[in-house]
Motif scaffolding. Structure first.
Motif, PDB file in Angstrom:
ATOM      1  N   ALA A 124      80.544  10.457  24.389  1.00  0.00           N
ATOM      2  CA  ALA A 124      80.052  11.580  23.594  1.00  0.00           C
ATOM      3  C   ALA A 124      78.698  12.011  24.145  1.00  0.00           C
ATOM      4  CB  ALA A 124      79.926  11.182  22.138  1.00  0.00           C
ATOM      5  N   ARG A 125      78.612  13.263  24.555  1.00  0.00           N
ATOM      6  CA  ARG A 125      77.374  13.806  25.149  1.00  0.00           C
ATOM      7  C   ARG A 125      76.776  14.823  24.186  1.00  0.00           C
ATOM      8  NH1 ARG A 125      75.707  18.182  28.235  1.00  0.00           N
ATOM      9  NH2 ARG A 125      74.184  17.752  29.882  1.00  0.00           N
ATOM     10  N   LEU A 126      75.554  14.537  23.716  1.00  0.00           N
ATOM     11  CA  LEU A 126      74.864  15.396  22.765  1.00  0.00           C
ATOM     12  C   LEU A 126      73.696  16.056  23.470  1.00  0.00           C
ATOM     13  CD1 LEU A 126      74.728  12.747  19.891  1.00  0.00           C
ATOM     14  CD2 LEU A 126      76.612  14.281  20.491  1.00  0.00           C
ATOM     15  N   ALA A 127      73.561  17.374  23.331  1.00  0.00           N
ATOM     16  CA  ALA A 127      72.512  18.124  24.019  1.00  0.00           C
ATOM     17  C   ALA A 127      71.587  18.794  23.016  1.00  0.00           C
ATOM     18  CB  ALA A 127      73.125  19.175  24.952  1.00  0.00           C
ATOM     19  N   GLY A 128      70.327  18.969  23.420  1.00  0.00           N
ATOM     20  CA  GLY A 128      69.355  19.657  22.590  1.00  0.00           C
ATOM     21  C   GLY A 128      69.579  21.151  22.587  1.00  0.00           C
ATOM     22  N   CYS A 129      68.851  21.830  21.714  1.00  0.00           N
ATOM     23  CA  CYS A 129      68.993  23.283  21.640  1.00  0.00           C
ATOM     24  C   CYS A 129      67.731  23.869  21.007  1.00  0.00           C
ATOM     25  CB  CYS A 129      70.223  23.659  20.805  1.00  0.00           C
ATOM     26  SG  CYS A 129      70.593  25.427  20.797  1.00  0.00           S
ATOM     27  N   TYR A 130      67.172  24.881  21.640  1.00  0.00           N
ATOM     28  CA  TYR A 130      65.958  25.514  21.124  1.00  0.00           C
ATOM     29  C   TYR A 130      66.343  26.616  20.139  1.00  0.00           C
ATOM     30  CZ  TYR A 130      61.461  27.918  20.900  1.00  0.00           C
ATOM     31  OH  TYR A 130      60.294  28.483  20.454  1.00  0.00           O
ATOM     32  N   GLY A 131      65.913  26.463  18.885  1.00  0.00           N
ATOM     33  CA  GLY A 131      66.186  27.479  17.880  1.00  0.00           C
ATOM     34  C   GLY A 131      67.589  27.456  17.324  1.00  0.00           C
ATOM     35  N   CYS A 132      68.346  26.429  17.625  1.00  0.00           N
ATOM     36  CA  CYS A 132      69.709  26.324  17.077  1.00  0.00           C
ATOM     37  C   CYS A 132      69.984  24.851  16.777  1.00  0.00           C
ATOM     38  CB  CYS A 132      70.739  26.920  18.043  1.00  0.00           C
ATOM     39  SG  CYS A 132      70.616  26.311  19.737  1.00  0.00           S
ATOM     40  N   THR A 133      71.251  24.524  16.537  1.00  0.00           N
ATOM     41  CA  THR A 133      71.593  23.179  16.087  1.00  0.00           C
ATOM     42  C   THR A 133      71.701  22.208  17.247  1.00  0.00           C
ATOM     43  OG1 THR A 133      72.836  24.116  14.222  1.00  0.00           O
ATOM     44  CG2 THR A 133      73.280  21.814  14.789  1.00  0.00           C
ATOM     45  N   ASP A 134      70.926  21.120  17.181  1.00  0.00           N
ATOM     46  CA  ASP A 134      71.049  20.060  18.179  1.00  0.00           C
ATOM     47  C   ASP A 134      72.392  19.354  18.030  1.00  0.00           C
ATOM     48  OD1 ASP A 134      68.478  20.525  19.162  1.00  0.00           O
ATOM     49  OD2 ASP A 134      67.558  19.095  17.771  1.00  0.00           O
ATOM     50  N   GLY A 135      72.842  18.729  19.110  1.00  0.00           N
ATOM     51  CA  GLY A 135      74.129  18.037  19.087  1.00  0.00           C
ATOM     52  C   GLY A 135      74.128  16.814  18.178  1.00  0.00           C
ATOM     53  N   ALA A 136      75.230  16.612  17.474  1.00  0.00           N
ATOM     54  CA  ALA A 136      75.376  15.448  16.598  1.00  0.00           C
ATOM     55  C   ALA A 136      76.854  15.143  16.408  1.00  0.00           C
ATOM     56  CB  ALA A 136      74.723  15.704  15.235  1.00  0.00           C
ATOM     57  N   ILE A 137      77.176  13.875  16.190  1.00  0.00           N
ATOM     58  CA  ILE A 137      78.534  13.466  15.830  1.00  0.00           C
ATOM     59  C   ILE A 137      78.438  12.541  14.625  1.00  0.00           C
ATOM     60  CG2 ILE A 137      79.566  13.748  18.112  1.00  0.00           C
ATOM     61  CD1 ILE A 137      79.261  10.697  18.483  1.00  0.00           C
TER      62      ILE A 137
END
Length: 451
Positions: A68-81
């Protein structure tokens, strides 16, 4: 078993002056380590071999190279499981292990592992950056045990899509409450009369259909399987009776799955199939359950133990159950329900068999079917005969009046012989069973205890 527990059991050689005392201590420590290794069993596991598996995703969360690869995000939803509900009922000393790798995280950012017992309040186990890669193990607090809806969540707190947190090989283990934790097949809390008589057991379950076109050697099925506890599980195939369909026996699938079994309630190739035709179809369904369990894209992937298989069936399906048990001695348990068959001789059956009869059965009268079937089973075979007071031929189907007592014994029989779980023996032979003999819904009970 946790790496740090193995390390804790490694002790330097003692000085000569203390050798005797130290050797005694080492022996005791060795016994303790051996017991702990036996006691730890899997409660939940996910290796992401099929997408994100049992986890749901938010933000940028993908399967990358089987993790499972979770990525960051500027101004939106960060990855999560987030996992679905996990039952930790019957377990203690919970321990969570997983592999994780972070990449590109700045100060103040991190990959976060956390858990919740209610799905809304989360407790962090760690927040990690690039300097903390590798496999880690966390001991969960006692409050995480005994929960029907423990959830795990992994998420990233970062600003860029190039900043990532990768998680793999998640395993939640614990000590099973099976009277010592040494039986890896024992699942769920210690049984009670109220638990066994309830309409559902301790586990949530899901169902998936097998179409007649997909079925291999039988007419299709509905598969019921546990969803919030780790497998593998014993598997059971159930046949309906003459002119019947799988829809008549779904309560058995639901009841058994909620107690920790994978259950295929089948349709036969023809509703007019005879017992000798239904027996191989039960076995074909079991074989296909094993195949599905080896197929990464299937909902029951890795959920079936091919060495723990059982059969059930109603009427001609009950006759087929007896034939399947006779011809397949590697089966672990059988329950023919109001069985019908032209032959009454099953003297070669060695599979533990519970015969369920309906006292007022005019289609498969007890005196010419269920009773002689039971009597023909050898005394060396673990067996029992249970007759429902004034029940007709359909007393074992959906909507019957005997689900509390019948479901209790059906679950206990399968638990005892498919899972080798002796916690259920008192409900078949001991004090709990003796208390049931005065139940007004039972007109007769025979057995060859102990087992």
């Amino acid at each position: 078993m946790k790496i740090k527990n193995r390390t804790a059991c490694t002790t330097a050689a003692p000085s000569p002056a203390r050798r005797r005392l130290a050797m005694a201590s080492l022996a005791a420590a060795g016994l303790l380590c051996s017991f702990t290794a036996q006691a730890q069993v899997a409660v939940f596991q996910e290796n992401f071999t099929s997408g994100l598996g049992s986890f749901t995703a938010a933000g940028s969360a993908t399967n990358s190279s089987g993790a499972a690869r979770l990525a960051g995000c500027y101004g939106c939803t960060d990855g999560a499981i987030t996992s679905g509900p996990i039952s930790t009922v019957g377990f203690s000393s919970l321990s969570l292990s997983f592999d994780r790798v972070t990449s590109g995280l700045d100060i103040g950012e991190g990959g976060i592992a956390e858990y919740s017992t209610n799905g809304s309040t989360w407790t962090a186990l760690e927040t990690t950056r690039a300097t903390s890669n590798g496999r880690v193990t966390f001991n969960l607090p006692a409050a995480a045990a005994g929960q029907t809806g423990l959830r795990l969540r992994f998420r990233i707190d970062a600003n860029l899509s190039s900043e990532t947190y990768t998680v793999d090989n998640i395993q939640l283990t614990g000590i099973s409450g099976d009277g010592g934790g040494t039986n890896p097949h024992a699942k769920g809390p210690a049984p009670t009369a109220s638990l066994l008589e309830a309409s559902t057991g301790p586990f949530t379950y899901a169902s998936t259909n097998v179409s007649s076109l997909s079925a291999d050697g039988y007419g299709g099925a509905t598969i019921f399987h546990p969803t919030n506890v780790a497998g593998p599980f014993a598997a059971i195939a159930i046949s309906p009776g003459y002119t019947g369909t799988k829809s008549t026996m779904t309560w058995w699938g639901e009841r058994l799955a909620s107690h920790g079994f994978v259950v295929a309630v089948i349709d036969t190739n023809s509703i007019y199939d005879q017992p000798y035709q239904r027996a191989p179809q039960l076995m074909a369904a079991l074989r296909q359950l094993v195949t599905f369990s080896n197929t990464s894209s299937h909902p029951i992937y890795r959920k079936v133990d091919p060495n723990r298989l059982g059969v059930m069936g109603h009427s001609m399906g009950g006759g087929g159950t007896l034939i399947a048990a006779r011809d397949n001695p590697t089966l672990k348990a059988a329950i023919p329900l109001a069985p019908w068959n032209t032959s009454t001789n099953f003297s070669s059956v060695s599979v533990p068999t519970l015969v369920v009869a309906c006292e007022s059965d005019s289609i498969a009268p007890v005196n010419s079917h269920a009773s002689p079937f039971y009597n023909s089973l050898p005394s060396s075979t673990r067996k029992a005969f249970m007759e429902m007071n004034n029940g007709d031929h359909f007393c074992v189907m959906n909507g019957n009046d005997f689900t509390r007592i019948m479901g209790k014994y059906g679950v206990a029989w399968m638990k005892r012989f498919l899972d080798n779980d002796t916690r259920y023996s008192p409900f078949l032979c001991g004090a709990q069973h003796q208390a049931d003999l005065s139940n007004s819904q039972l007109s007769e009970y025979r057995e060859n205890c102990p087992y």
